[in-house]
Design an enzyme around this catalytic site. Structure first.
Site, mmCIF file in Angstrom:
data_model
loop_
_atom_site.group_PDB
_atom_site.id
_atom_site.type_symbol
_atom_site.label_atom_id
_atom_site.label_comp_id
_atom_site.label_asym_id
_atom_site.label_seq_id
_atom_site.Cartn_x
_atom_site.Cartn_y
_atom_site.Cartn_z
ATOM 1 N N ILE A 1 42.345 62.200 32.106
ATOM 2 C CA ILE A 1 43.628 61.701 31.883
ATOM 3 C C ILE A 1 44.195 62.768 30.740
ATOM 4 O O ILE A 1 43.468 63.257 30.163
ATOM 5 C CB ILE A 1 43.798 60.252 31.450
ATOM 6 N N ASP A 2 45.713 62.830 30.815
ATOM 7 C CA ASP A 2 46.168 63.834 29.738
ATOM 8 C C ASP A 2 45.837 63.538 28.368
ATOM 9 O O ASP A 2 45.714 62.433 28.087
ATOM 10 C CB ASP A 2 47.729 63.814 30.039
ATOM 11 N N MET A 3 45.881 64.654 27.583
ATOM 12 C CA MET A 3 45.532 64.710 26.022
ATOM 13 C C MET A 3 46.552 63.421 25.562
ATOM 14 O O MET A 3 45.988 62.805 24.562
ATOM 15 C CB MET A 3 45.909 65.787 25.397
#
Length: 389
Positions: free
Chosen positions: A177-179
């Site tokens: 998942i995105d940062m």
């Protein structure tokens, strides 16, 4: 002869005692890994049957308690920051950049600085479930999920150091998942588990991801719906994504050759079908401004899919510094003015700006639930963590 038989039996007994013992994953085998038991989150565990599981094996549900964390985006001193190749190139040509491009460059360097920060396992490693095959964790917002090409500190590193699996760190990565997205991520601890989980995620074998998000403005016209918009790499602002609505071709626009670079191959790829469903959970007021809490389910796995789709319907996610107003991506996820009318119930620009000015929050997107089958026992498993926004 008798002595030989006694020695042979003793050797067999010793070899059997050294064999690994399989323990049913109905209970997390935390006792096998005392080195990281201190990182286990407090959870409610339920074992139950449900018709939707299509299995005679009971479902195991692990619901972790809500995580308390500061969701504000920190401002980092970037004076001595080691820059990526693209940031270094742009920094050397700042005189050629517009004011808007310089602001985006600073935002990019800030993101790189946040990604390179050293992680503390006592703060950033939060385990929901672990056995000898998988490790399921809560990833905080603002922390990388995997090391990436720059080999930055990540949750994958923390899991790898705590679990000490007999595989390479990159072989633990099942999905990401995105940062700036918080929530649930599963890591593999063996090659067999990785292979099976990759197949399950690819074929959607009872794998379901559920996200919660806060969107700018109130979605007042509907309570639920589908966002069926194809996505592609943004040819104007790579490496970000955009909606591709033009039939049989790519949106018009002039490439910024200063930043295209190595992304040209991705830009040349054809748009991909992308489907997201949403359900309104509540309409709220935050700092005096209207926001909508929604449940999002992606049925395709495109880069930044949920963020682009929410921006496209005129309700960008609160705190989205890429696809929100004034972000690094294309305005309105790349939609033309003539196409914006397709989504009439949009948050006004003035409202989006007030939310940016008033609400100091990182991206309000959270991977709240992950349903999988255990890669070895094939038991259906459900992991839950509610958002902290």
């Amino acid at each position: 002869m008798l002595t030989f038989l006694v020695l042979l039996l003793a050797a067999k007994s010793l070899s059997l005692s050294l064999l690994p013992v399989y323990v049913s994953p109905v209970r997390p085998r935390v006792s096998l890994f005392p080195s990281f038991s201190e990182y286990m989150l407090e959870r409610d565990i339920k074992i139950f049957n449900a018709a939707w599981s299509h299995s005679n094996t009971p479902i195991q549900q692990y619901a972790a308690k809500i995580i308390d964390e500061d969701r504000r985006r920190p401002k980092i001193d970037i004076t001595n920051q080691t820059l990526s190749k693209s940031s270094r190139y742009l920094s050397q040509h700042q005189d050629e950049l517009s004011k808007e491009e310089r602001e985006r460059l600073e935002s990019k360097i800030q993101a790189e600085a946040r990604a390179s920060r050293k992680l503390d396992p006592k703060k950033h490693l939060r385990i929901i479930y672990a056995d000898s095959d998988i490790c399921v964790v809560y990833k905080p917002s603002g922390v990388l999920c995997v090391p990436g090409p720059r080999r930055n500190p990540s949750v994958a590193n923390l899991v790898y150091d705590a679990m000490c699996p007999f595989i390479d760190i990159d072989q633990t990565v099942v999905h990401r998942i995105d940062m700036d997205t918080s929530g649930i991520v599963v890591f593999a601890l063996t090659e067999v588990a990785l292979k099976q989980l990759h197949a399950d995620f690819r074929d959607r074998v009872e794998v379901q991801k559920t996200y919660h998000a806060l969107l700018c403005g109130h979605i007042s016209s509907v309570g639920e719906g589908e966002i069926d918009l194809p996505l592609e790499r943004d040819p104007i602002r790579p490496p970000f994504m955009r909606v591709a609505l033009e039939e049989g071709g790519r949106p018009t626009g002039e490439n910024n050759n200063k930043i295209v670079g190595s992304f040209q191959k991705e830009i040349n790829k054809a748009p991909k079908p992308s489907l997201t469903t949403f359900r309104v959970l509540s309409r709220e007021v935050l700092e005096g401004e209207p926001v909508t809490r929604v449940e999002l389910k992606p049925y395709t796995g495109r880069t930044h899919q949920l963020r682009v789709h929410c921006a496209a319907i005129g309700h960008p996610i609160v705190g989205d510094d890429i696809y929100g107003l004034g972000g690094e991506g294309s305005l309105d996820a790349g939609l033309r003015l003539s196409q914006i009318d397709l989504f009439a119930d949009r948050a006004p620009i003035e409202l989006q700006q007030r939310i940016i000015d008033k609400i100091d929050k990182n991206l309000c997107l959270h991977a709240a639930q992950l349903n999988i089958r255990h890669p070895i026992s094939r038991a259906p498993m459900v992991f839950k963590v509610n958002p902290n926004f």
